[in-house]
Design a protein around this motif. Structure first.
Motif, PDB file in Angstrom:
ATOM      1  N   UNK A   1      31.456  16.154 -74.217  1.00  0.00           N
ATOM      2  CA  UNK A   1      32.804  16.528 -74.633  1.00  0.00           C
ATOM      3  C   UNK A   1      33.510  17.391 -73.595  1.00  0.00           C
ATOM      4  N   UNK A   2      32.779  18.302 -72.940  1.00  0.00           N
ATOM      5  CA  UNK A   2      33.425  19.267 -72.047  1.00  0.00           C
ATOM      6  C   UNK A   2      33.358  18.859 -70.588  1.00  0.00           C
ATOM      7  N   UNK A   3      32.228  18.323 -70.136  1.00  0.00           N
ATOM      8  CA  UNK A   3      32.054  17.971 -68.729  1.00  0.00           C
ATOM      9  C   UNK A   3      31.989  16.463 -68.552  1.00  0.00           C
ATOM     10  N   UNK A   4      32.489  15.949 -67.427  1.00  0.00           N
ATOM     11  CA  UNK A   4      32.296  14.527 -67.135  1.00  0.00           C
ATOM     12  C   UNK A   4      30.825  14.241 -66.878  1.00  0.00           C
ATOM     13  N   UNK A   5      30.415  12.999 -67.119  1.00  0.00           N
ATOM     14  CA  UNK A   5      29.008  12.620 -66.975  1.00  0.00           C
ATOM     15  C   UNK A   5      28.762  11.990 -65.617  1.00  0.00           C
ATOM     16  N   UNK A   6      27.611  12.324 -65.028  1.00  0.00           N
ATOM     17  CA  UNK A   6      27.122  11.655 -63.819  1.00  0.00           C
ATOM     18  C   UNK A   6      25.741  11.109 -64.122  1.00  0.00           C
ATOM     19  N   UNK A   7      25.590   9.795 -64.025  1.00  0.00           N
ATOM     20  CA  UNK A   7      24.316   9.169 -64.294  1.00  0.00           C
ATOM     21  C   UNK A   7      23.583   8.941 -62.978  1.00  0.00           C
ATOM     22  N   UNK A   8      22.337   9.378 -62.908  1.00  0.00           N
ATOM     23  CA  UNK A   8      21.495   9.180 -61.732  1.00  0.00           C
ATOM     24  C   UNK A   8      20.348   8.268 -62.132  1.00  0.00           C
ATOM     25  N   UNK A   9      20.173   7.156 -61.415  1.00  0.00           N
ATOM     26  CA  UNK A   9      19.170   6.165 -61.799  1.00  0.00           C
ATOM     27  C   UNK A   9      18.459   5.617 -60.569  1.00  0.00           C
ATOM     28  N   UNK A  10      17.300   5.038 -60.798  1.00  0.00           N
ATOM     29  CA  UNK A  10      16.601   4.362 -59.710  1.00  0.00           C
ATOM     30  C   UNK A  10      17.428   3.193 -59.192  1.00  0.00           C
TER      31      UNK A  10
END
Length: 353
Positions: A83-92
């Motif tokens: 809700x408050x921060x944007x998401x950063x997805x880290x994946x293989x």
């Protein structure tokens, strides 16, 4: 030039900070993982880290980071957006079908192959088409990845659902999960090496249960979930099932999915019914006039793959309910999963281990 082989390693707790710094550094970005106190103030929701990025021109953004070892388009659809921060997805590795869904949802990402999408204000990093890096195989993975094959996932399910089983002999675990003794030994060795299982002089017990549940749920949706389907059915009226406990018990049928979640939390109103059985329950299908359908119906019948004597219930263990909610690809069911994880005793204990 991005060297994917250099970064083809497991996203484990020890390697993660330096790996993430290297990945983002090659994109021309400075990164700072916030200290625990700062991260708690900045972030919200479940995440693996809070990260502050800066460009050479001084533009900054703070992300809530979520690490995923493997992703399907369905999981990309169900990832919660903070809700408050944007998401950063880290994946293989982020395949293009997965990347497309993440971009559509405004979720930025970076993977160890060099694919990335980061967008804010006047900043845009968009790298696509890098191939999945080849990772050399070893007998025992420090991240425990060898335990997450189709047979290993059955053993992990038993351990997550009944943690006391970790101390039982291999033979008992093999019978409970329906796999070979060799598979049980491999899983125990992998989990011990990865720090998910404490091996004492006289006992074994799970450690980092919440993290293990996350990894198991993710691998289950990719590797095991689809292989369990016995049939998809449609029925006009689902109001009968909450009053059918005695009938289902007599047929050896257990309830899972969002119907199971509804039994844990009465505030939830399930729109589908997931049943686990040894074989297709012809009597139940006929009695309630279920019509078999191609594709996805509102009644999902799946193969029960475990047997733990004395632990029978008409409700499947909550780790499986949670994993089925995530595997559905439905954001609404993902929200249900997050909710039961905070109120179900078994899931709460796993999270605290």
């Amino acid at each position: 030039m991005f060297n994917s082989n250099e970064h083809a390693l497991s996203l484990n707790a020890e390697s993660f900070p330096s790996l993430l710094r290297d990945l983002l550094g090659e994109l021309g970005l400075r990164s700072e993982l916030l200290a625990a106190d700062d991260a708690e103030r900045e972030g919200n929701g479940r995440g693996d880290a809070v990260l502050r990025l800066a460009t050479r021109a001084g533009a900054t953004r703070t992300y809530l980071v979520e690490v995923r070892h493997r992703l399907t388009p369905e999981l990309a659809t169900s990832i919660s957006v903070p809700a408050r921060l944007p998401a950063l997805l880290v994946a293989s590795y982020v395949s293009e079908p997965v990347a497309e869904r993440l971009r559509a949802r405004g979720i930025d990402y970076v993977d160890t192959a060099g694919n990335a999408h980061l967008a804010w204000d006047d900043v845009l990093v968009d790298i696509r088409g890098r191939r999945k890096p080849a990772v050399p195989r070893s007998r025992t993975s420090p991240s425990g990845s060898g335990a997450f094959g189709r047979a290993g996932l059955r053993v992990l399910f038993v351990l997550l659902s009944w943690p006391e089983m970790a101390a039982r002999p291999y033979r008992v675990l093999a019978e409970a999960s329906g796999v070979s003794l060799g598979t049980v030994k491999t899983v125990i060795d992998e989990l011990t090496a990865a720090g998910y299982l404490y091996q004492g002089a006289e006992d074994r017990r799970l450690a980092r249960g919440g993290e293990l549940l996350d990894r198991w749920s993710e691998a289950y949706s990719i590797t095991l979930h689809g292989s369990l389907a016995l049939g998809e059915f449609s029925v006009d009226d689902l109001s009968w099932w909450p009053d059918s406990e005695s009938e289902m018990r007599s047929l050896g049928i257990q309830v899972g999915g969002e119907a199971g979640a509804g039994l844990i939390d009465p505030h939830l109103r399930p729109a589908s019914l997931t049943l686990y059985a040894g074989q297709l329950p012809a009597r139940l299908i006929g009695r309630h006039r279920m019509a078999q359908v191609e594709g996805r119906g509102n009644v999902h019948i799946r193969k029960r793959f475990w047997h733990v004597p004395g632990a029978e219930s008409w409700l499947v263990p909550s780790p499986l309910i949670y994993a089925d909610l995530l595997a559905s690809g439905d954001p609404r069911q993902r929200e249900h999963g997050d909710r039961i994880r905070t109120i179900d005793d078994r899931l709460v204990r796993l999270g605290g281990s």
